[in-house]
Structure formats: structure tokens, C-alpha cells
Design a protein around this motif. Structure first.
Motif, PDB file in Angstrom:
ATOM      1  N   LEU A  43       0.836  -1.196   0.000  1.00  0.00           N
ATOM      2  CA  LEU A  43       0.000   0.000   0.000  1.00  0.00           C
ATOM      3  C   LEU A  43       0.876   1.253   0.000  1.00  0.00           C
ATOM      4  CD1 LEU A  43      -2.875   1.239   0.280  1.00  0.00           C
ATOM      5  CD2 LEU A  43      -2.564   1.100   2.761  1.00  0.00           C
ATOM      6  N   SER A  44       0.618   2.151  -0.923  1.00  0.00           N
ATOM      7  CA  SER A  44       1.402   3.378  -1.028  1.00  0.00           C
ATOM      8  C   SER A  44       0.693   4.520  -0.315  1.00  0.00           C
ATOM      9  CB  SER A  44       1.611   3.760  -2.500  1.00  0.00           C
ATOM     10  OG  SER A  44       0.378   4.140  -3.098  1.00  0.00           O
ATOM     11  N   PRO A  45       1.419   5.551   0.107  1.00  0.00           N
ATOM     12  CA  PRO A  45       0.785   6.719   0.733  1.00  0.00           C
ATOM     13  C   PRO A  45      -0.251   7.381  -0.165  1.00  0.00           C
ATOM     14  CG  PRO A  45       3.149   6.760   1.099  1.00  0.00           C
ATOM     15  CD  PRO A  45       2.894   5.653   0.131  1.00  0.00           C
ATOM     16  N   VAL A  46       0.005   7.381  -1.478  1.00  0.00           N
ATOM     17  CA  VAL A  46      -0.923   7.995  -2.426  1.00  0.00           C
ATOM     18  C   VAL A  46      -2.251   7.242  -2.433  1.00  0.00           C
ATOM     19  CG1 VAL A  46      -1.357   8.424  -4.863  1.00  0.00           C
ATOM     20  CG2 VAL A  46       0.881   8.957  -3.890  1.00  0.00           C
ATOM     21  N   ALA A  47      -2.196   5.902  -2.466  1.00  0.00           N
ATOM     22  CA  ALA A  47      -3.411   5.097  -2.487  1.00  0.00           C
ATOM     23  C   ALA A  47      -4.197   5.267  -1.186  1.00  0.00           C
ATOM     24  CB  ALA A  47      -3.056   3.627  -2.701  1.00  0.00           C
ATOM     25  N   LEU A  48      -3.499   5.287  -0.063  1.00  0.00           N
ATOM     26  CA  LEU A  48      -4.169   5.452   1.226  1.00  0.00           C
ATOM     27  C   LEU A  48      -4.853   6.807   1.317  1.00  0.00           C
ATOM     28  CD1 LEU A  48      -4.815   4.496   4.069  1.00  0.00           C
ATOM     29  CD2 LEU A  48      -2.557   5.278   4.791  1.00  0.00           C
ATOM     30  N   ALA A  49      -4.168   7.860   0.908  1.00  0.00           N
ATOM     31  CA  ALA A  49      -4.739   9.205   0.955  1.00  0.00           C
ATOM     32  C   ALA A  49      -5.987   9.297   0.082  1.00  0.00           C
ATOM     33  CB  ALA A  49      -3.700  10.230   0.510  1.00  0.00           C
ATOM     34  N   PHE A  50      -5.931   8.707  -1.120  1.00  0.00           N
ATOM     35  CA  PHE A  50      -7.080   8.765  -2.029  1.00  0.00           C
ATOM     36  C   PHE A  50      -8.281   8.030  -1.455  1.00  0.00           C
ATOM     37  CE2 PHE A  50      -9.632   6.553  -5.232  1.00  0.00           C
ATOM     38  CZ  PHE A  50     -10.182   7.640  -5.895  1.00  0.00           C
ATOM     39  N   TRP A  51      -8.074   6.804  -0.992  1.00  0.00           N
ATOM     40  CA  TRP A  51      -9.206   5.990  -0.561  1.00  0.00           C
ATOM     41  C   TRP A  51      -9.880   6.538   0.681  1.00  0.00           C
ATOM     42  CZ3 TRP A  51     -12.013   3.150  -3.424  1.00  0.00           C
ATOM     43  CH2 TRP A  51     -11.457   2.498  -4.524  1.00  0.00           C
ATOM     44  N   LYS A  52      -9.110   7.084   1.626  1.00  0.00           N
ATOM     45  CA  LYS A  52      -9.764   7.613   2.825  1.00  0.00           C
ATOM     46  C   LYS A  52     -10.570   8.867   2.495  1.00  0.00           C
ATOM     47  CE  LYS A  52      -6.150  10.494   4.953  1.00  0.00           C
ATOM     48  NZ  LYS A  52      -5.316  10.677   6.173  1.00  0.00           N
ATOM     49  N   CYS A  53     -10.154   9.633   1.488  1.00  0.00           N
ATOM     50  CA  CYS A  53     -10.899  10.811   1.074  1.00  0.00           C
ATOM     51  C   CYS A  53     -12.116  10.424   0.238  1.00  0.00           C
ATOM     52  CB  CYS A  53      -9.992  11.753   0.283  1.00  0.00           C
ATOM     53  SG  CYS A  53     -10.813  13.275  -0.257  1.00  0.00           S
ATOM     54  N   PHE A  54     -11.934   9.511  -0.707  1.00  0.00           N
ATOM     55  CA  PHE A  54     -13.024   9.136  -1.616  1.00  0.00           C
ATOM     56  C   PHE A  54     -14.138   8.406  -0.871  1.00  0.00           C
ATOM     57  CE2 PHE A  54     -14.847   6.234  -4.901  1.00  0.00           C
ATOM     58  CZ  PHE A  54     -15.468   7.231  -5.660  1.00  0.00           C
ATOM     59  N   LEU A  55     -13.792   7.496   0.045  1.00  0.00           N
ATOM     60  CA  LEU A  55     -14.815   6.799   0.819  1.00  0.00           C
ATOM     61  C   LEU A  55     -15.574   7.779   1.717  1.00  0.00           C
ATOM     62  CD1 LEU A  55     -13.018   3.468   1.840  1.00  0.00           C
ATOM     63  CD2 LEU A  55     -14.749   3.822   0.060  1.00  0.00           C
ATOM     64  N   ALA A  56     -14.855   8.753   2.266  1.00  0.00           N
ATOM     65  CA  ALA A  56     -15.520   9.788   3.072  1.00  0.00           C
ATOM     66  C   ALA A  56     -16.508  10.573   2.210  1.00  0.00           C
ATOM     67  CB  ALA A  56     -14.488  10.735   3.672  1.00  0.00           C
ATOM     68  N   PHE A  57     -16.131  10.856   0.972  1.00  0.00           N
ATOM     69  CA  PHE A  57     -17.008  11.569   0.046  1.00  0.00           C
ATOM     70  C   PHE A  57     -18.282  10.767  -0.230  1.00  0.00           C
ATOM     71  CE2 PHE A  57     -18.197  12.123  -4.510  1.00  0.00           C
ATOM     72  CZ  PHE A  57     -18.766  13.383  -4.391  1.00  0.00           C
ATOM     73  N   LEU A  58     -18.137   9.451  -0.424  1.00  0.00           N
ATOM     74  CA  LEU A  58     -19.306   8.610  -0.696  1.00  0.00           C
ATOM     75  C   LEU A  58     -20.257   8.584   0.501  1.00  0.00           C
ATOM     76  CD1 LEU A  58     -17.685   5.544  -2.536  1.00  0.00           C
ATOM     77  CD2 LEU A  58     -18.845   7.532  -3.535  1.00  0.00           C
ATOM     78  N   ILE A  59     -19.705   8.508   1.707  1.00  0.00           N
ATOM     79  CA  ILE A  59     -20.538   8.503   2.912  1.00  0.00           C
ATOM     80  C   ILE A  59     -21.267   9.837   3.072  1.00  0.00           C
ATOM     81  CG2 ILE A  59     -20.493   8.417   5.438  1.00  0.00           C
ATOM     82  CD1 ILE A  59     -18.205   6.404   5.203  1.00  0.00           C
ATOM     83  N   PHE A 210      -4.011   7.505  -9.813  1.00  0.00           N
ATOM     84  CA  PHE A 210      -4.121   6.709 -11.035  1.00  0.00           C
ATOM     85  C   PHE A 210      -2.783   6.536 -11.742  1.00  0.00           C
ATOM     86  CE2 PHE A 210      -8.673   7.812 -10.613  1.00  0.00           C
ATOM     87  CZ  PHE A 210      -9.160   6.506 -10.626  1.00  0.00           C
ATOM     88  N   TRP A 211      -1.776   7.299 -11.329  1.00  0.00           N
ATOM     89  CA  TRP A 211      -0.416   7.048 -11.805  1.00  0.00           C
ATOM     90  C   TRP A 211       0.214   5.896 -11.037  1.00  0.00           C
ATOM     91  CZ3 TRP A 211       2.133   8.734 -15.986  1.00  0.00           C
ATOM     92  CH2 TRP A 211       1.623   9.861 -16.649  1.00  0.00           C
ATOM     93  N   ASP A 212      -0.357   5.633  -9.848  1.00  0.00           N
ATOM     94  CA  ASP A 212       0.169   4.563  -8.996  1.00  0.00           C
ATOM     95  C   ASP A 212      -1.006   3.744  -8.471  1.00  0.00           C
ATOM     96  OD1 ASP A 212       1.908   2.996  -7.520  1.00  0.00           O
ATOM     97  OD2 ASP A 212       1.976   4.384  -5.824  1.00  0.00           O
ATOM     98  N   PHE A 213      -1.835   3.248  -9.398  1.00  0.00           N
ATOM     99  CA  PHE A 213      -3.086   2.584  -9.045  1.00  0.00           C
ATOM    100  C   PHE A 213      -2.833   1.301  -8.263  1.00  0.00           C
ATOM    101  CE2 PHE A 213      -6.664  -0.254  -9.778  1.00  0.00           C
ATOM    102  CZ  PHE A 213      -7.730   0.578  -9.498  1.00  0.00           C
ATOM    103  N   TYR A 214      -3.556   1.183  -7.139  1.00  0.00           N
ATOM    104  CA  TYR A 214      -3.432  -0.018  -6.304  1.00  0.00           C
ATOM    105  C   TYR A 214      -4.652  -0.130  -5.400  1.00  0.00           C
ATOM    106  CZ  TYR A 214      -1.737  -3.382  -2.867  1.00  0.00           C
ATOM    107  OH  TYR A 214      -1.606  -4.478  -2.044  1.00  0.00           O
ATOM    108  N   LEU A 215      -5.223  -1.355  -5.312  1.00  0.00           N
ATOM    109  CA  LEU A 215      -6.344  -1.610  -4.424  1.00  0.00           C
ATOM    110  C   LEU A 215      -5.836  -2.247  -3.137  1.00  0.00           C
ATOM    111  CD1 LEU A 215      -9.112  -3.020  -6.823  1.00  0.00           C
ATOM    112  CD2 LEU A 215      -9.155  -0.858  -5.569  1.00  0.00           C
ATOM    113  N   PRO A 216      -6.103  -1.625  -1.999  1.00  0.00           N
ATOM    114  CA  PRO A 216      -5.675  -2.224  -0.724  1.00  0.00           C
ATOM    115  C   PRO A 216      -6.333  -3.586  -0.521  1.00  0.00           C
ATOM    116  CG  PRO A 216      -6.359   0.060  -0.439  1.00  0.00           C
ATOM    117  CD  PRO A 216      -6.773  -0.335  -1.811  1.00  0.00           C
ATOM    118  N   ASN A 217      -5.789  -4.368   0.378  1.00  0.00           N
ATOM    119  CA  ASN A 217      -6.394  -5.669   0.642  1.00  0.00           C
ATOM    120  C   ASN A 217      -6.352  -5.986   2.136  1.00  0.00           C
ATOM    121  OD1 ASN A 217      -3.790  -7.136   1.297  1.00  0.00           O
ATOM    122  ND2 ASN A 217      -3.362  -6.559  -0.834  1.00  0.00           N
ATOM    123  N   GLY A 218      -7.151  -6.975   2.514  1.00  0.00           N
ATOM    124  CA  GLY A 218      -7.141  -7.482   3.876  1.00  0.00           C
ATOM    125  C   GLY A 218      -7.493  -6.443   4.934  1.00  0.00           C
ATOM    126  N   MET A 219      -6.763  -6.508   6.049  1.00  0.00           N
ATOM    127  CA  MET A 219      -7.026  -5.646   7.205  1.00  0.00           C
ATOM    128  C   MET A 219      -6.731  -4.173   6.929  1.00  0.00           C
ATOM    129  SD  MET A 219      -8.284  -7.193   9.813  1.00  0.00           S
ATOM    130  CE  MET A 219      -7.828  -6.144  11.193  1.00  0.00           C
TER     131      MET A 219
END
Length: 297
Positions: A43-59, A210-219
């Protein structure tokens, strides 16, 4: 969120309480971020930053568009999209992108300290908001900073390279300007404001992601959800409410105590203990917080 629930927040609690609660909640950022990296080493810092923001947006979308009054407020705020575009860049992109990356290169207490140390800019910029730069404010700020320095200089788990220093300072500078400009523009706080902040934040963060696309997994997903619900949605909601009802300088000074809570949570999770100097630092931080609380009308 307060209107959606039918609560008069201003009548219930002082803005300084909002800022203090935000500092406590934001203290969990380092823990959840570090655990997410440990659970998923790809997991990269870029992916973590994006997902925590995007999921917050969806909620926030679900909450906002599920209430007619909040939905109308979101639509009304669309005419101020350019303001939220700027604030989303400073408060979301700069903070999330640089702070998350900094946790990858430096310890939790150090990143927390540097992020909020840069926020001292807000204290001095507050004169442009016609807020008085009183002796009490300056004393409280330096009391908190001295306490944090005690925590950092004499605890063993404080380390980081120059890259971590620079990244944390950049994130803190963006957040400081976010607080100042939010108060200057009087954008207020609530679900409608969070909708636009997270919308633009997700848009900005999607570019490097999207330059460093990665889907987190597991915990790692569980840690990301914790980041979404607590510091991302909860922390920003409390901060924007504190800015709306209180002075920007006081909000920044109180939130500078964040490293104390980040350190205490890190000690609890990883089983360490504070030294005598660490307890002195904690006391100085609490003295600074109390000074800010007592100075409020």
C-alpha cells in the motif's frame, strides 16, 4: 450534519471544545496510517490518501442527499465552487497527500508535531481576520509547543529523515492556510461544506493515485475505514464547526495539542511508557489548552 439531525450545535457547546475534540480524534491518524502500511506492505501513501478521502465523500453523499434540507444546501453551495476548489486543495489534498507520505518516512509523534508546528502561521495571519493577537494566545501557543518539544526530544520513538520533515511541514502549511482562508471566506461548516471539500479533494488525489493505481487488501481496508469515520469525517466536521463559530487562531492553537494525543495513542497501542520529561511535556500542553479555554467568553 447538525441541521440534518435538527441540533442547534452553537447553543450546545463552545467552539474550543470542537477544536479540542478534533485534536483528540486527529491523534488517531498516525496509528491507523501506520497499521494500514503494516497490514499491506504494498500500500502506497498515495493510495491510502485517495481511498480515505473518496470513501468519506461517498458517505457524505449518502448523508447529504438523504436529507432534503441538506441536499438543497449542497446545491446552494455549488455557486461557491471556486472557493471549495481552493480549500479542497489546501485542506484535503495538501494535508492528506503530504502528511500520509510523511508517516511513511518519520515517526508518528514527529509528523504530528511538524504538521501542527507549521500551523503557527495561522496564529499570526489571524490579525488579518481582525482577531486580537493577545499575550494569552501567544503564551498558550508556546506552552503547547514547549510541551510537544519535551515529548519529542526525550522520547525514544522519535525519528525521521529530511524528507519526512519537509513533507510534514508542507502538509501543515496547507492545513494552516485552510483554516485561515475558511474563516476569511466564511464558508461555515457542516455536511454541505464537507461534500464539496471531499469532492474536490478526491478529484485532486485521483491524479497521483491513477499514476500509482493499487487496491488495498485485507485488514488495510479496516484501517482505512477507521481513518474515514474518525479523523477524516469526524475530525474535519469538528474543525469546520470550530472555525465557523470561533477564532481561527484559537482553533489552530488548540489543535496544536494533537501530538500529545497521537503520542499517547501510540504508546497505548505499542506498549511503551512516557519518561518523566514526557509527563512534564504533557502537563505544559494541558496548561496551554486550559489557558485557551479560560480566555474564551
Amino acid at each position: 450534519m447538525d441541521r440534518a439531525l435538527g441540533i442547534d450545535v452553537k447553543a450546545l457547546v463552545r467552539p474550543e471544545i470542537f477544536a479540542l475534540l478534533a485534536a483528540i480524534i486527529n491523534g488517531s491518524i498516525g496509528i491507523f496510517t501506520r497499521l494500514a502500511f503494516e497490514f499491506d506492505d504494498k500500500l502506497s501513501p498515495v493510495a491510502l490518501a485517495f481511498w480515505k478521502c473518496f470513501l468519506a465523500f461517498l458517505i457524505i453523499c449518502l448523508i447529504g442527499f438523504g436529507n432534503r434540507q441538506t441536499k438543497q444546501e449542497i446545491i446552494r453551495h455549488s455557486k461557491h465552487w471556486y472557493q471549495f476548489a481552493l480549500l479542497g486543495f489546501l485542506g484535503i489534498f495538501c494535508l492528506y497527500f503530504f502528511e500520509t507520505w510523511a508517516f511513511y518516512h518519520a515517526s508518528i509523534p514527529l509528523v504530528s508535531f511538524l504538521t501542527y508546528a507549521a500551523g503557527g502561521v495561522t496564529v499570526f495571519l489571524s490579525v488579518f481576520l481582525k482577531e486580537r493577537l493577545t499575550l494569552n494566545k501567544v503564551a498558550a501557543f508556546f506552552s503547547i509547543m514547549a510541551g510537544v518539544c519535551c515529548l519529542l526530544l526525550f522520547e525514544s520513538d522519535v525519528h525521521g529523515g529530511y524528507l519526512g520533515f519537509i513533507l510534514a511541514l508542507l502538509g501543515g502549511l496547507g492545513y494552516a492556510l485552510f483554516i485561515f482562508i475558511s474563516k476569511l471566506l466564511k464558508v461555515g461548516g457542516g455536511v454541505a461544506q464537507l461534500f464539496w471539500l471531499f469532492a474536490f479533494g478526491s478529484l485532486y488525489l485521483s491524479v497521483p493515485y491513477f499514476w500509482d493505481f493499487y487496491l488495498p487488501n485485507g485488514m488495510a481496508w479496516l484501517m482505512i475505514i477507521c481513518l474515514v469515520l474518525l479523523p477524516t469525517i469526524g475530525g474535519f466536521y469538528l474543525t469546520t464547526k470550530a472555525i465557523e463559530y470561533g477564532e481561527a487562531s484559537k482553533v489552530q492553537i488548540i489543535e496544536t495539542s494533537d501530538p500529545l494525543f497521537a503520542t499517547l495513542l501510540a504508546l497505548i497501542v505499542f506498549g511503551d511508557v512516557l519518561s518523566a520529561t514526557g509527563y512534564i511535556g504533557s502537563l505544559l500542553i494541558f496548561i496551554g489548552i486550559i489557558m485557551m479555554m479560560k480566555s474564551s467568553k
